[in-house]
Design an enzyme around this catalytic site. Structure first.
Site, PDB file in Angstrom:
ATOM      1  N   LEU A 182       0.996  -1.245   0.093  1.00 18.99           N
ATOM      2  CA  LEU A 182       0.012  -0.050  -0.047  1.00 18.99           C
ATOM      3  C   LEU A 182       0.969   1.184  -0.070  1.00 18.99           C
ATOM      4  CD1 LEU A 182      -2.938   0.613   0.095  1.00 18.99           C
ATOM      5  CD2 LEU A 182      -3.030   0.605   2.315  1.00 18.99           C
ATOM      6  N   ASP A 183       0.896   2.254  -1.098  1.00 18.87           N
ATOM      7  CA  ASP A 183       1.404   3.326  -1.121  1.00 18.87           C
ATOM      8  C   ASP A 183       1.610   4.129   0.357  1.00 18.87           C
ATOM      9  OD1 ASP A 183       2.729   4.882  -3.664  1.00 18.87           O
ATOM     10  OD2 ASP A 183       2.076   6.457  -2.217  1.00 18.87           O
TER      11      ASP A 183
END
Length: 343
Positions: free
Chosen positions: A79-80
């Site tokens: 997840l960025d």
């Protein structure tokens, strides 16, 4: 409590970290300073972490792993740092099924800033262009519908895809653009959560999609379809396969808990397999299945099933069914089965 007696060290896979039983912390510049050693322990289960903004998935994993003093842990899909939300963390036996979550459909709540395009497609990039937002609700709905179903996306330069052994975002940081090939993904649904004619530049949507979908690219495409451009102003993962944010816990909350309270936050290992059919075996068949032997059962062909022992609660592993045969795909060890039975 999801803990058990020590188990043999397992080999690590992608995103899995297997440490020695203890870890030294609190070291100072003075090499003679005493070192505090925190003992590691076997932990089994899945934590639904609500990842905070600005933290990478790996940094979040390492923080959680230390809080639980876990021997082995892995996350189930990057997840960025600019995104928040659901990041399932697998411990111990659950790491054997982390790939299931990696392959699962994902759900996101995305905030689009219409009328402004930026380098990289998110709020951190420099402004490229600004255009007026002239549209009504029907146009917004039509633009979202246009990108529902099987679509083709060009991976952004800010992605982690590799080119000649180097991630695309590394080229982007150096100011280099490389040729990319479009990829097909499926957008199952785009639901408009917020859009008002009084403030037409703000659009909030929920997106349910297959793995590998680039939401920043989707945001830019919707903006272009509306004729005004857009960038991704915010992103929050809300669904991963059969699990969602409702059972999640924040990192801050975990840090404020004692160990017993943290252990109580763990979900069973099979939570990631909840949408697979269940198969229960008798004692003799369960023992043979754990040794890798195929078993004859009365069951329709199935690509994935979760397999339990005679009590219906002890997970043995994952398998598939073909022509009446139960064929193991991923097995727990007898030590892991016993550990989960005690939890």
């Amino acid at each position: 409590m999801r803990s058990a007696p020590p188990t043999p060290t397992m080999s690590s896979d992608t995103n899995l970290i297997s440490d020695a039983p203890v870890e030294a912390v609190g070291a100072t510049a003075d090499a003679r300073a005493p070192r505090v050693r925190i003992p590691r322990r076997p932990v089994h289960g899945v934590l639904m972490l609500d990842k905070p903004l600005g933290l990478s998935s790996n940094d979040a994993l390492q923080k959680v792993k230390r809080l639980f003093r876990a021997e082995k842990a892995g996350h189930t899909g990057t997840l960025d740092p600019l995104a928040t939300g659901l990041l399932p963390i697998c411990f111990g036996a659950a790491t054997k099924f982390s790939q299931v979550s990696l392959e699962a459909d994902k759900g996101y709540r995305a905030t689009l800033q219409l009328g402004q395009t930026r380098v990289g497609g998110d709020r951190e990039g420099e402004v490229i262009a600004e255009r007026p937002v002239v549209c009504d609700r029907a146009a917004v709905e039509a633009a979202c519908a246009r990108f529902t179903g099987l679509i083709s996306q060009l991976p952004p330069m800010q992605s982690a895809l590799k080119h000649n052994g180097k991630a695309l975002y590394e080229y982007a940081r150096a100011g280099v653009t490389v040729e990319r090939q479009p990829r097909q993904v499926t957008i199952h649904r785009i639901d408009i959560i917020e859009w008002q004619a009084e403030r037409p530049d703000l659009l909030v949507v929920d997106v349910l999609c297959t793995k590998g979908t680039y939401i920043r690219t989707l945001a830019e495409d919707i903006g272009e379809a509306l004729g005004c451009g857009a960038h991704l102003a915010g992103l929050r993962r809300i669904v991963s396969g059969p699990v969602d944010l409702r059972a999640s816990v924040t990192l801050a909350a975990l840090e404020a808990m004692d160990e017993a309270a943290r252990d109580a936050c763990l979900r069973p290992v099979d939570v990631l397999l909840a949408d697979w059919p269940a198969v229960q075996l008798g004692e003799a068949d369960a023992a043979r299945f754990l040794s890798g032997m195929r078993r004859r059962i009365v069951h329709a062909d199935a690509e994935h099933v979760r397999v339990y022992g005679p009590d219906g609660r002890s997970l043995l592993g994952g398998a598939h069914v073909k022509a009446g045969e139960l064929i193991a795909d991923r097995l727990l060890s007898p030590l892991e089965v016993r550990a989960l039975r005690r939890d």
